[in-house]
Write a protein that holds these residues in place. Sequence first.
Motif, PDB file in Angstrom:
ATOM      1  N   GLN A 167       0.779  -1.273  -0.024  1.00 57.24           N
ATOM      2  CA  GLN A 167       0.098   0.122   0.067  1.00 57.24           C
ATOM      3  C   GLN A 167       0.821   1.144   0.112  1.00 57.24           C
ATOM      4  O   GLN A 167       0.352   2.437  -0.070  1.00 57.24           O
ATOM      5  CB  GLN A 167      -0.916   0.053   1.168  1.00 57.24           C
ATOM      6  N   THR A 219     -13.581 -12.730  -1.894  1.00 59.97           N
ATOM      7  CA  THR A 219     -13.040 -11.852  -1.043  1.00 59.97           C
ATOM      8  C   THR A 219     -11.449 -11.988  -0.476  1.00 59.97           C
ATOM      9  O   THR A 219     -10.831 -11.048  -0.339  1.00 59.97           O
ATOM     10  CB  THR A 219     -13.646 -12.017   0.507  1.00 59.97           C
ATOM     11  N   HIS A 223      -8.379  -9.044  -1.069  1.00 58.06           N
ATOM     12  CA  HIS A 223      -7.313  -8.769  -0.199  1.00 58.06           C
ATOM     13  C   HIS A 223      -5.946  -8.997  -0.807  1.00 58.06           C
ATOM     14  O   HIS A 223      -5.173  -7.992  -0.445  1.00 58.06           O
ATOM     15  CB  HIS A 223      -7.896  -9.679   1.064  1.00 58.06           C
ATOM     16  N   TRP A 227      -7.004  -4.312  -2.422  1.00 66.30           N
ATOM     17  CA  TRP A 227      -8.054  -3.628  -2.144  1.00 66.30           C
ATOM     18  C   TRP A 227      -8.649  -3.591  -0.881  1.00 66.30           C
ATOM     19  O   TRP A 227      -8.402  -4.552  -0.193  1.00 66.30           O
ATOM     20  CB  TRP A 227      -9.283  -4.028  -3.221  1.00 66.30           C
ATOM     21  N   SER A 228      -8.903  -2.299  -0.039  1.00 64.04           N
ATOM     22  CA  SER A 228      -9.394  -2.236   1.130  1.00 64.04           C
ATOM     23  C   SER A 228     -10.436  -2.793   1.438  1.00 64.04           C
ATOM     24  O   SER A 228     -10.643  -3.198   2.708  1.00 64.04           O
ATOM     25  CB  SER A 228      -9.161  -0.897   1.330  1.00 64.04           C
ATOM     26  N   THR A 229     -11.338  -2.959   0.463  1.00 66.25           N
ATOM     27  CA  THR A 229     -12.728  -3.561   0.675  1.00 66.25           C
ATOM     28  C   THR A 229     -12.924  -4.392  -0.428  1.00 66.25           C
ATOM     29  O   THR A 229     -12.801  -4.372  -1.665  1.00 66.25           O
ATOM     30  CB  THR A 229     -13.894  -2.742   1.025  1.00 66.25           C
ATOM     31  N   THR A 230     -13.904  -5.532  -0.226  1.00 72.82           N
ATOM     32  CA  THR A 230     -14.388  -6.434  -1.322  1.00 72.82           C
ATOM     33  C   THR A 230     -15.308  -5.502  -2.262  1.00 72.82           C
ATOM     34  O   THR A 230     -15.176  -5.675  -3.235  1.00 72.82           O
ATOM     35  CB  THR A 230     -15.191  -7.491  -0.786  1.00 72.82           C
ATOM     36  N   SER A 231     -16.173  -4.606  -1.766  1.00 71.18           N
ATOM     37  CA  SER A 231     -16.947  -3.673  -2.602  1.00 71.18           C
ATOM     38  C   SER A 231     -16.189  -2.837  -3.630  1.00 71.18           C
ATOM     39  O   SER A 231     -16.438  -2.670  -4.729  1.00 71.18           O
ATOM     40  CB  SER A 231     -17.969  -3.015  -1.911  1.00 71.18           C
ATOM     41  N   ALA A 232     -14.889  -2.185  -3.304  1.00 73.36           N
ATOM     42  CA  ALA A 232     -14.072  -1.543  -3.940  1.00 73.36           C
ATOM     43  C   ALA A 232     -13.398  -2.373  -5.117  1.00 73.36           C
ATOM     44  O   ALA A 232     -13.499  -2.100  -6.191  1.00 73.36           O
ATOM     45  CB  ALA A 232     -13.011  -0.851  -3.174  1.00 73.36           C
TER      46      ALA A 232
END
Length: 253
Positions: A167, A219, A223, A227-232
Motif C-alpha cells: 500500500q 473476498t 484482499h 483492495w481495502s474492501t471487497t466492494s471496492a
Amino acid sequence: MSETRQDEPAVEPAVTLSRQLAGGALIDAHRHDGNQIVYASQGVLSVATDAGTWIAPASRAIWVPAGTTHEHRAYGRTVLHTVGLPVRANPLRTRRPAVLVVGPLLRELIIAYTRDPEEETPARSRLRSVMLDQLRTTPQQGIHLPAARDARLAAVCDLLLSEPADQRSLAQLGAAAGVSQRTLTRLFAQEMGMTFPQWRTQLRLHLALRLLAEGLPVTTVGHRCGWSTTSAFIDIFHRALGHTPGQSPRTPG
C-alpha cells in the motif's frame, strides 16, 4: 521480445487449432510467420512479450502480430483457440499486441473456425470472411501491464510485482528504491503511457484474473490484490471488464 534478435526462437507457422491446457501450463517463448488471434473460451490466458503482459478471460482475445516473440501461460483449466492469419491479413491494422473484446458472434466464429482446422471447404472460407469482418470492428479493451525499461522504474515495479498488495505511495516506494517521486512520475508517463495509480490497478487486475481462474474466493482475491474492501474490488473489476469477479467471464452482449 518484440524486436528480432539473433537469440530469438526460430519462426514457427501461425497455426489454427484448439487444445486444452492445464492450469499453470506454459507455452515457451516463440514467434510466428503470420498474425495470430489467441482466445481462451474457458480459463484465463496471458501473453508476455518484452513490451509487457496482456491477460484475457473468456470475454477477451489477444492479437499477436507476426514476428512478435511471446509466451503463453494458462490460469485455471483453459480451452485455447488460436487463429493463424497471413501477414497481409491484418484486420486490426496494428503491428502491436492488443486485447480485443469478444462478443457472442465473434466467440462462436472463433470456436467454430478452430474446431476442424485441417478441413478446407467453401463454408469454412465464408466463416473466415465473417470472422475477419467482425475483427475489423471489434473494440480493443483489456488488461495490459507494460514492462519498464529504465532500471530505476523497473526497481519500483519489481517491488509491487513481488507484493501487489503493498500500500505504499509512489514517494515511499521511490525512497525504498532511491528514486525521487518526480522522476518516477515522469518515467511512468514516458514508458508506461499511464500514471502510477493506473499501472498499479492494471497489476492488481492482472493478478485478480489469475487468482479467480484458480478458484479463490472473491473476498480472498480482493484482499491479496490490495483492495481495502471487497466492494471496492468488485466495483473496479466490473468497470474494467464488464462483469463482477463473482461471475464467470462472459462475452459481452
